[in-house]
Every structure is written in structure tokens, then in C-alpha cells.
Design a protein around this motif. Structure first.
Motif, PDB file in Angstrom:
ATOM      1  N   TRP A 146       3.371   3.651  -4.253  1.00 25.62           N
ATOM      2  CA  TRP A 146       3.158   5.069  -4.500  1.00 25.62           C
ATOM      3  C   TRP A 146       4.717   5.670  -5.059  1.00 25.62           C
ATOM      4  CZ3 TRP A 146      -0.879   8.003  -5.038  1.00 25.62           C
ATOM      5  CH2 TRP A 146      -1.985   7.706  -4.482  1.00 25.62           C
ATOM      6  N   VAL A 191       1.068   9.408   2.331  1.00 24.95           N
ATOM      7  CA  VAL A 191       0.056   9.304   1.462  1.00 24.95           C
ATOM      8  C   VAL A 191      -1.031   8.197   2.102  1.00 24.95           C
ATOM      9  CG1 VAL A 191       1.606   9.206  -0.481  1.00 24.95           C
ATOM     10  CG2 VAL A 191       1.116   7.130   0.715  1.00 24.95           C
ATOM     11  N   ARG A 192      -2.255   8.396   1.355  1.00 20.41           N
ATOM     12  CA  ARG A 192      -3.145   7.621   1.705  1.00 20.41           C
ATOM     13  C   ARG A 192      -3.542   6.225   1.010  1.00 20.41           C
ATOM     14  NH1 ARG A 192      -8.328  12.033   2.399  1.00 20.41           N
ATOM     15  NH2 ARG A 192      -7.276  13.311   3.964  1.00 20.41           N
ATOM     16  N   ARG A 193      -4.135   5.474   1.428  1.00 24.15           N
ATOM     17  CA  ARG A 193      -4.521   3.957   0.936  1.00 24.15           C
ATOM     18  C   ARG A 193      -5.603   4.301  -0.521  1.00 24.15           C
ATOM     19  NH1 ARG A 193      -5.913  -1.264   3.864  1.00 24.15           N
ATOM     20  NH2 ARG A 193      -5.757  -1.912   1.616  1.00 24.15           N
ATOM     21  N   ASP A 194      -4.913   3.525  -1.414  1.00 26.81           N
ATOM     22  CA  ASP A 194      -5.662   3.887  -2.765  1.00 26.81           C
ATOM     23  C   ASP A 194      -5.999   2.082  -3.173  1.00 26.81           C
ATOM     24  OD1 ASP A 194      -6.711   3.829  -5.206  1.00 26.81           O
ATOM     25  OD2 ASP A 194      -5.437   5.385  -5.815  1.00 26.81           O
ATOM     26  N   LEU A 249       0.373   7.320 -11.318  1.00 26.66           N
ATOM     27  CA  LEU A 249       0.239   7.752  -9.880  1.00 26.66           C
ATOM     28  C   LEU A 249       0.308   9.202  -9.822  1.00 26.66           C
ATOM     29  CD1 LEU A 249       3.419   5.565  -8.531  1.00 26.66           C
ATOM     30  CD2 LEU A 249       0.913   5.272  -8.263  1.00 26.66           C
ATOM     31  N   GLU A 304      -7.790   0.916  -5.251  1.00 29.16           N
ATOM     32  CA  GLU A 304      -8.130   0.652  -6.817  1.00 29.16           C
ATOM     33  C   GLU A 304      -6.599   0.241  -6.996  1.00 29.16           C
ATOM     34  OE1 GLU A 304      -9.376   2.773 -10.800  1.00 29.16           O
ATOM     35  OE2 GLU A 304      -9.498   3.764  -9.040  1.00 29.16           O
ATOM     36  N   GLN A 305      -5.489   1.070  -6.735  1.00 25.23           N
ATOM     37  CA  GLN A 305      -4.244   0.955  -7.009  1.00 25.23           C
ATOM     38  C   GLN A 305      -3.610  -0.368  -6.642  1.00 25.23           C
ATOM     39  OE1 GLN A 305      -2.132   2.716  -9.063  1.00 25.23           O
ATOM     40  NE2 GLN A 305      -2.490   4.846  -9.003  1.00 25.23           N
ATOM     41  N   GLU A 306      -3.916  -0.733  -5.333  1.00 29.02           N
ATOM     42  CA  GLU A 306      -3.540  -1.949  -4.636  1.00 29.02           C
ATOM     43  C   GLU A 306      -4.256  -3.268  -5.391  1.00 29.02           C
ATOM     44  OE1 GLU A 306      -4.398  -1.690  -0.581  1.00 29.02           O
ATOM     45  OE2 GLU A 306      -3.719   0.260  -0.485  1.00 29.02           O
ATOM     46  N   ARG A 330      -4.117   9.957 -17.116  1.00 25.79           N
ATOM     47  CA  ARG A 330      -4.399   9.453 -15.812  1.00 25.79           C
ATOM     48  C   ARG A 330      -4.355   7.993 -15.755  1.00 25.79           C
ATOM     49  NH1 ARG A 330      -9.251  12.685 -12.614  1.00 25.79           N
ATOM     50  NH2 ARG A 330      -8.237  14.780 -12.722  1.00 25.79           N
ATOM     51  N   GLN A 331      -4.635   7.252 -16.835  1.00 26.49           N
ATOM     52  CA  GLN A 331      -4.690   5.807 -16.910  1.00 26.49           C
ATOM     53  C   GLN A 331      -3.844   5.438 -18.188  1.00 26.49           C
ATOM     54  OE1 GLN A 331      -6.761   3.987 -14.812  1.00 26.49           O
ATOM     55  NE2 GLN A 331      -6.394   1.867 -15.959  1.00 26.49           N
ATOM     56  N   ALA A 384       1.106  -1.374   0.092  1.00 25.25           N
ATOM     57  CA  ALA A 384       0.155   0.031  -0.156  1.00 25.25           C
ATOM     58  C   ALA A 384       0.941   1.105   0.013  1.00 25.25           C
ATOM     59  CB  ALA A 384      -0.734  -0.070   1.145  1.00 25.25           C
TER      60      ALA A 384
END
Length: 472
Positions: free
Chosen positions: A18, A67-70, A245, A72-74, A322-323, A14
Motif C-alpha cells: 500500500w 489499511v485492510r488486506r487486499d 492503489l 487480489e493486490q497481494e 483503476r487498473q 500485505a
């Protein structure tokens, strides 16, 4: 009981996802109680510790990134790892007892039995420099995961040589189990340190004290009770897709994620390769799609990026991406270049230069000339923009007289009084009734007053003379 499950544990995914490109000195994430929950190696080197308050961590190392947890990224990164593992086993599962743990079934896999280092190297290449992982090998998914948690980063933990699994599992510390802090403290107060201590208690007494769920957990750990788990969805297409990211507006920002996407696809393709690629960049409300085709299958990340750099600098995208999605089209078996020693270097360099020109100038602007089985001079050749070198066509007609390489785009009418023809160079060309372009011509070689060697013809129907080309 034979070894059959390989577990892959990402202890700090997590936080580390990043900073997979290493652009920050360190990253850490706080939990709901504002305590350090996960951190990368950079944060650990600066003295940040798990469980430390967020205020202490900021005061200790203010240069680190919080940072904060994401989720979707994980999930996306786990999915990409699962697709890689599917190249080695028929089933990949997620162990929900921990946040980021996958396991792949390896029983009967010949590639694993003969070349286990290939899978370990593929996982190392996938993780890169800044994403830590731990591996465990055992007869059950739970046992493999616990051995991985017990091992070191980047190494494979398994039962020692000569030690049976029935003995090996008892040495696992209870502190590694997915239990809450209250349960761990209670076991510690009772003197329970390892699975051996747990198994020494009476089974009925354990169930009464700690609950039937833990009895089921240990039965599945040992393999005496089935442990059915849903398989991770398998992706049929050869593609890699993940959120960026940070927003990307130029080639320099796209270079690292595009390299990573290519390397992940290469790991999944294994003995296959691809010469056609599709790139999709998605913005807030816009998207950019581009195709890249090479003469030979691409296996070098540096040359792959060089081609895309030429391609994207010629036709760049005009928004913040972004993607990213990279798709390999028409993957084929690839055993490497099978050429002679003298030809290999030359043909390889020729192919690379051709690919670079096509990427820089556009495929439609780079072509070669091919002969056609056609007697009419203006139709005896054609452009070929495929990028593939073609062997001579053995069915081409044999011309009675030499023809020039330099043909005019349109034949030019000339006065007949100034022409002195050489009858020995005469060639008659008739045909074309089948496509509506019927001709009847007599071609001759003619030396002009200025010394130029000209190729002229007399139209048999009108009797007029035309200049059609020049000899060197």
C-alpha cells in the motif's frame, strides 16, 4: 546435496504494497482480533509493534495509515515477482506454509552460476525502496524459506562456508516453523529450541507426541521425502498488469505506476528490448488504450516516461483509472548500440528528438521524404512516417538534367508567348501507361522576368506549357 532453490520471502507484503511509492509516513494492518499483524518500516520507527492492540497503535501514532488486506493486490504482486523469477529458473512455486513466499529452482542455471549478482540486483530493483524481502538458498524449498526467515532483509542467507546442509538445517530455530502459538509454546516448554533438539528425539516418539504431519514436514525439509508442488502459472506474454492503489485521473498520478511497470518488464526482458508498447487503463465502465512506438528500443525509464507524457498529454484519458496494463510488443534481442564513437552521440540525439516529435505531434504528422524509382516528377517521392532512417536506393534512375527540390502541388498553366526556353536543359519524360496516368512532357529551365529559376514543361499532346517547380 547441491544448492538449487532460492526462496524469496516478503515478511510484510500485505502492508507494504500500500505504500510502495512512499506517499504515507507508515502503514499497518490489524488482524481479526484487532491486533497489529503487519506493518512497514515507517510504522516500526514510530514505535508500533506486532501484536499491539489497534487502539494502542492509533494512540501512539495517529498519523499512520491503517489499511485492510487486499488478497487480489497481494496475489498480483506475487505473480509479477514469479514472472521475474521465471527468467532465471524453469520452475517457480509458492510455499503455502507462509503467506507470501516464493521459491525458484536454480539447478543447472548457467546465468546463476556465473553471474549470481544479476538475479539479486533484479530482485532489489523489483522490490524498490519500500518493499522488504529476504532471500535463502538451500537444496529444498522449505529449507531455503527457513534460511530466508532467519536472515536479514535484502541479504542472501545460506549455509556457512564449509558447513554441510546435513548440519546446517539443524541450527534452524523451531520458532521460525509455520506452527500455531500453542505448538510453539509446547515445544518451548519441553526444551525444544532448534531442529537439532527435534532430531535428537526418537522418531516414533515424535510422531506420537506431535503428529505425523510434522515428521513429513521435516522429511521434506531435509530432502529425504519428495515435496511436489504445483508450478506457478507462467505468463507467455510480455505484460505487467496490476490494480492502482488509488484512482488516477492525470499524468502525475500515473507517472509512478507506469515507471514501475516499465522497470518490471525490463527486468523480465533481460537482454531483450522493445520499441512498441501498448498501455491500457481500465476504469469502472471505460477503458483507454494507446500505442507508443520509438525509433530505437527503449531501455531508459526516464525517456520512456517522457515519451508517454507527450503522448498522453496530447490525447488524455477522460475517466478515473483503476487498473494499469503495460504490454511490450515484438520484443527483440538487444545488445546495445553498435556504432562508431563519432556517430553514436549524434544519431542517439537525432533518434530521441524524432521520437519526442512523434509522441507530441502524432506519428502521422512527423515524416521524412523518400525517393522512389519513378521518372514522373510528382510520383518520384513519398512520405515515410515509420521513423526509420532509410539508406539511398541504388536502383533510382539517373536523370539527364538536374531537377528542382521545390515542386508545386499542381502544375500551373502559363502562356507560351512569354517563355524563352534553354534547349540545353531539355529532358523528355514519357511513361505511366501501366497505371492509367500516361504522360509525355518536355521539361526545360526558364528564367522568369523577376529572375526566378523556373522548371516548366510542354505537354507533347496538347502543346500547352505548365510551371511545375522552382530552382533554389
Amino acid at each position: 546435496m547441491g544448492e538449487e532453490w532460492l526462496a524469496v520471502v516478503f515478511p510484510a507484503l500485505a502492508a507494504e504494497l500500500w505504500n510502495v511509492d512512499g506517499r504515507w509516513p507508515g502503514v499497518w494492518i490489524a488482524d481479526a482480533r484487532q491486533r497489529v499483524w503487519q506493518m512497514d518500516v515507517g510504522a516500526a520507527r514510530r514505535g508500533v509493534q506486532l501484536g499491539m492492540s489497534a487502539a494502542q497503535a492509533r494512540a501512539l501514532a495517529p498519523e499512520l495509515q491503517t489499511v485492510r488486506r487486499d488478497p487480489e493486490q497481494e496475489s498480483n504482486l506475487l505473480d509479477r515477482c514469479a514472472q521475474l523469477l521465471y527468467a532465471w529458473g524453469p520452475k517457480v512455486v509458492a510455499l503455502q506454509e507462509w503467506p507470501h513466499v516464493l521459491a525458484v529452482e536454480l539447478r543447472g542455471n548457467r546465468h546463476w552460476q556465473t553471474h549470481p549478482q544479476r538475479l539479486l540486483q533484479a530482485l532489489q530493483d523489483f522490490a524498490g525502496e519500500y518493499l522488504r524481502y529476504q532471500l535463502g538458498l538451500a537444496p529444498t524449498p522449505l529449507a531455503a524459506a527457513l534460511l530466508a526467515w532467519q536472515g536479514q532483509a535484502g541479504t542472501l542467507a545460506r549455509c556457512p562456508p564449509g558447513v554441510d546442509f546435513t548440519e546446517c538445517w539443524q541450527q534452524i530455530p523451531l520458532a521460525l516453523l509455520p506452527a500455531n502459538a500453542a505448538s510453539l509454546a509446547r515445544w518451548h516448554s519441553l526444551g525444544l529450541r532448534s531442529c537439532r533438539d527435534w532430531s535428537a528425539l526418537d522418531r516414533r516418539e515424535r510422531a506420537l507426541r506431535f503428529g505425523a504431519d510434522w515428521e513429513s514436514f521435516f522429511d521434506r525439509l531435509r530432502g529425504i521425502r519428495p515435496d511436489p508442488r504445483p508450478a506457478w502459472p507462467w505468463q507467455e506474454e510480455w505484460l505487467v498488469s496490476f490494480p492502482l492503489l488509488q484512482e488516477v485521473t492525470d499524468w502525475q498520478g500515473l507517472r509512478f505506476p507506469l515507471r514501475r511497470a516499465f522497470q518490471e518488464l525490463r527486468l523480465r526482458l533481460q537482454q531483450r528490448a522493445c520499441s512498441r508498447w501498448e498501455l491500457l487503463l481500465q476504469g469502472r465502465d471505460e477503458q483507454y488504450r494507446a500505442l507508443l512506438q520509438s525509433r530505437d528500443p527503449l531501455t531508459s525509464a526516464d525517456f520512456f516516461l517522457q515519451l508517454w507524457q507527450e503522448r498522453l498529454q496530447r490525447q488524455p484519458w477522460q475517466f478515473a483509472a483503476r487498473q494499469l496494463q503495460l504490454r511490450a510488443l515484438e520484443a527483440q534481442d538487444w545488445g546495445g548500440e553498435q556504432q562508431t564513437f563519432w556517430e553514436q552521440g549524434l544519431l542517439h540525439r537525432q533518434g530521441r528528438w524524432l521520437d519526442l516529435w512523434r509522441a507530441r505531434l502524432g506519428a502521422e504528422n512527423v515524416y521524412q521524404l523518400r525517393l522512389r524509382a519513378e521518372h514522373r516528377p510528382e510520383l518520384a517521392w513519398q512520405r515515410d512516417s515509420s521513423g526509420q532512417y532509410c539508406a539511398p536506393n541504388p536502383s533510382l534512375p539517373a536523370f539527364s538534367c538536374p531537377r528542382p527540390l521545390w515542386l508545386l502541388p499542381q502544375a500551373q498553366a502559363i502562356p507560351s508567348l512569354a517563355i524563352v526556353l534553354d534547349p540545353s536543359t531539355c529532358e523528355r519524360v514519357e511513361g505511366g501507361w501501366w497505371d492509367g496516368n500516361d504522360i509525355a512532357r518536355d521539361y526545360f529551365r526558364w528564367r522568369r522576368a523577376d529572375g526566378a529559376q523556373c522548371w516548366v514543361f510542354r505537354d507533347c499532346r496538347s502543346g500547352r506549357y505548365f510551371l511545375h517547380g522552382y530552382f533554389a
